[in-house]
Design a protein around this motif. Structure first.
Motif, PDB file in Angstrom:
ATOM      1  N   GLN A  12      -1.563  -3.075   9.709  1.00 19.67           N
ATOM      2  CA  GLN A  12      -3.106  -3.198   9.467  1.00 19.67           C
ATOM      3  C   GLN A  12      -3.162  -3.478   7.814  1.00 19.67           C
ATOM      4  OE1 GLN A  12      -5.669   0.203  10.376  1.00 19.67           O
ATOM      5  NE2 GLN A  12      -6.934  -0.287   8.337  1.00 19.67           N
ATOM      6  N   LEU A  13      -3.685  -4.859   7.633  1.00 23.61           N
ATOM      7  CA  LEU A  13      -3.801  -5.158   6.095  1.00 23.61           C
ATOM      8  C   LEU A  13      -5.338  -4.894   5.651  1.00 23.61           C
ATOM      9  CD1 LEU A  13      -1.729  -8.093   6.036  1.00 23.61           C
ATOM     10  CD2 LEU A  13      -1.050  -6.002   5.720  1.00 23.61           C
ATOM     11  N   ARG A  68       6.879   0.586  -6.358  1.00 22.99           N
ATOM     12  CA  ARG A  68       7.228   1.639  -5.409  1.00 22.99           C
ATOM     13  C   ARG A  68       5.915   2.216  -4.926  1.00 22.99           C
ATOM     14  NH1 ARG A  68      12.740   2.849  -4.650  1.00 22.99           N
ATOM     15  NH2 ARG A  68      13.846   2.536  -6.600  1.00 22.99           N
ATOM     16  N   GLN A  69       4.719   2.425  -5.565  1.00 23.01           N
ATOM     17  CA  GLN A  69       3.773   3.052  -4.800  1.00 23.01           C
ATOM     18  C   GLN A  69       3.418   2.237  -3.785  1.00 23.01           C
ATOM     19  OE1 GLN A  69       0.280   3.244  -7.428  1.00 23.01           O
ATOM     20  NE2 GLN A  69      -0.680   4.606  -5.945  1.00 23.01           N
ATOM     21  N   LEU A  73       2.950   2.970   0.531  1.00 23.10           N
ATOM     22  CA  LEU A  73       1.829   2.397   1.260  1.00 23.10           C
ATOM     23  C   LEU A  73       2.311   1.735   2.351  1.00 23.10           C
ATOM     24  CD1 LEU A  73      -0.796   2.015  -1.599  1.00 23.10           C
ATOM     25  CD2 LEU A  73      -0.826   3.754   0.261  1.00 23.10           C
ATOM     26  N   GLY A  74       3.166   0.663   1.992  1.00 21.35           N
ATOM     27  CA  GLY A  74       3.398  -0.596   3.038  1.00 21.35           C
ATOM     28  C   GLY A  74       4.236   0.534   4.486  1.00 21.35           C
ATOM     29  N   TYR A  79       2.169  -1.748   7.348  1.00 22.23           N
ATOM     30  CA  TYR A  79       3.730  -2.352   8.227  1.00 22.23           C
ATOM     31  C   TYR A  79       3.920  -1.468   9.182  1.00 22.23           C
ATOM     32  CZ  TYR A  79       3.485  -5.940   4.277  1.00 22.23           C
ATOM     33  OH  TYR A  79       2.949  -6.738   3.407  1.00 22.23           O
ATOM     34  N   ALA A  80       4.540  -1.984  10.283  1.00 21.60           N
ATOM     35  CA  ALA A  80       5.110  -1.174  11.441  1.00 21.60           C
ATOM     36  C   ALA A  80       6.689  -1.290  11.025  1.00 21.60           C
ATOM     37  CB  ALA A  80       4.850  -1.951  12.769  1.00 21.60           C
TER      38      ALA A  80
END
Length: 97
Positions: A12-13, A68-69, A73-74, A79-80
């Motif tokens: 989900q973006l 890094r943050q 979150l990714g 991201y799956a």
């Protein structure tokens, strides 16, 4: 010259992602010596190619606190799965700039 290839399956973006991606692109190009950055998505897949002068610049970029943050979150939200590959470019040619 090196290329970092980032491949991911989009979960989900959201607007946070869009702001973060824009900021990180600015940092990579402006502060860390990234030579070019291109990202495309098709369906649920995303690929980003970033070009770097050397491995030291890639390491510095990877250790940036904002980067890094965004990585965290990714993994948690955006991201799956993802995969990063780093390759050295031995030869490049063609008519494009």
């Amino acid at each position: 010259m090196y290329v970092v290839i980032f491949r991911a399956r989009i979960r989900q973006l959201d607007e946070d992602y869009r702001r973060s991606a824009e900021r990180l692109r600015e940092l990579a190009l402006g502060r860390y010596g990234c030579l070019a950055f291109h990202a495309l998505s098709e369906g649920e897949e995303e690929i980003a190619l970033s070009y770097w002068p050397d491995e030291a610049a890639i390491r510095a970029w990877n250790n940036d606190p904002e980067h890094r943050q965004a990585q965290q979150l990714g993994r948690e939200r955006w991201y799956a799965w993802h995969r990063v590959e780093v390759a050295q470019i031995e030869r490049a040619y063609g008519a494009a700039p």
